[in-house]
Scaffold this motif. Structure first.
Motif, PDB file in Angstrom:
ATOM      1  N   ASN A  89      37.684  41.218  39.211  1.00 24.00           N
ATOM      2  CA  ASN A  89      36.509  40.477  39.642  1.00 24.00           C
ATOM      3  C   ASN A  89      35.883  41.152  40.851  1.00 24.00           C
ATOM      4  N   ASP A  93      26.891  44.255  42.572  1.00 24.44           N
ATOM      5  CA  ASP A  93      25.505  44.050  42.968  1.00 24.44           C
ATOM      6  C   ASP A  93      25.242  44.932  44.192  1.00 24.44           C
ATOM      7  N   SER A 141      23.731  27.708  37.040  1.00 25.03           N
ATOM      8  CA  SER A 141      24.789  28.295  36.212  1.00 25.03           C
ATOM      9  C   SER A 141      25.690  27.235  35.612  1.00 25.03           C
ATOM     10  N   GLU A 144      24.114  25.037  32.656  1.00 25.59           N
ATOM     11  CA  GLU A 144      24.160  25.613  31.306  1.00 25.59           C
ATOM     12  C   GLU A 144      25.594  25.856  30.858  1.00 25.59           C
ATOM     13  N   THR A 146      27.309  28.372  29.908  1.00 19.68           N
ATOM     14  CA  THR A 146      27.637  29.319  28.842  1.00 19.68           C
ATOM     15  C   THR A 146      28.569  30.383  29.446  1.00 19.68           C
ATOM     16  N   PRO A 147      29.264  31.154  28.641  1.00 16.04           N
ATOM     17  CA  PRO A 147      30.123  32.208  29.213  1.00 16.04           C
ATOM     18  C   PRO A 147      29.359  33.146  30.150  1.00 16.04           C
ATOM     19  N   GLN A 148      28.118  33.481  29.792  1.00 10.22           N
ATOM     20  CA  GLN A 148      27.320  34.361  30.649  1.00 10.22           C
ATOM     21  C   GLN A 148      26.977  33.678  31.971  1.00 10.22           C
ATOM     22  N   ARG A 149      26.620  32.412  31.909  1.00 11.02           N
ATOM     23  CA  ARG A 149      26.255  31.670  33.131  1.00 11.02           C
ATOM     24  C   ARG A 149      27.494  31.432  34.000  1.00 11.02           C
ATOM     25  N   ALA A 151      29.991  33.530  34.175  1.00  7.63           N
ATOM     26  CA  ALA A 151      30.213  34.845  34.804  1.00  7.63           C
ATOM     27  C   ALA A 151      29.255  35.011  35.982  1.00  7.63           C
ATOM     28  N   ALA A 152      28.019  34.553  35.830  1.00  7.93           N
ATOM     29  CA  ALA A 152      27.051  34.595  36.933  1.00  7.93           C
ATOM     30  C   ALA A 152      27.510  33.690  38.074  1.00  7.93           C
ATOM     31  N   GLN A 155      30.072  35.451  40.079  1.00  6.65           N
ATOM     32  CA  GLN A 155      29.426  36.416  40.984  1.00  6.65           C
ATOM     33  C   GLN A 155      28.821  35.696  42.188  1.00  6.65           C
TER      34      GLN A 155
END
Length: 181
Positions: A89, A93, A141, A144, A146-149, A151-152, A155
């Motif tokens: 992890n 950025d 995040s 929603e 979702t797996p992508q959100r 992950a965001a 971060q």
């Protein structure tokens, strides 16, 4: 007493989400403390006293976690099965990391500036705005989820850790400056 297997949100009777009603959280905390406070069980047996102490500890820990946006986000990610403590992890950025280096440099130069308090106030406002931006990002995040959100969100948690540490360091310098006056 109460169910120790509940997660913190269930314990407080709140939906498991990032956005919370802080007033309702504080009210529920006081209500739970009344139920588990060790003074209520002072004349009870050892078992009841021990359960009361464990309950009070759990309620305090849950409250401290839920009232703090960073801790709440970390806890929510764990509940959703996202490993935020793992080796892989890393914050990817470069712009944010460069900005952190610049803020740290500015912070290190505060004491030698013509107006240390003014420079520090500007930095504290800037860091505070960045923290608020991450809190808003986390709210979106988790909405929603979702797996992508998620992950965001992980971060954003890492960014908030950087920012909170920087903010604490700036506040320590502020205390030193106030003491020197």
């Amino acid at each position: 007493m109460f169910d120790f297997s509940k997660n913190y949100f269930e314990l407080f009777g709140m939906p498991a989400g990032f956005v919370l009603d802080s007033g309702a959280l504080a009210t529920r905390y006081r209500d739970l403390q009344k139920v588990v406070h060790p003074d209520r069980y002072a004349s009870s047996g050892d078992h009841s006293q021990r359960l009361s102490l464990q309950g009070a500890t759990l309620v305090n820990e849950a409250y401290e976690t839920l009232k703090d946006p960073l801790k709440r986000a970390q806890y929510l990610l764990r509940l959703k099965g996202v490993d935020i403590d793992g080796q892989n992890n890393t914050l990817n950025d470069p712009a944010f990391l460069m900005e952190q280096m610049e803020l740290r440099e500015a912070l290190s130069e505060v004491r030698s500036s013509a107006d240390p308090q003014g420079s520090l106030d500007v930095l504290l406002r800037e860091i505070g705005a960045m923290i608020q931006s991450q809190i808003a990002e986390l709210a979106m995040s988790f909405e929603e989820a979702t797996p992508q959100r998620l992950a965001a969100a992980a971060q954003s948690v890492q960014k908030m850790q950087f920012l909170n540490k920087l903010h604490a360091e700036a506040e320590a310098i502020e205390a030193d400056l106030d003491e020197a006056c």
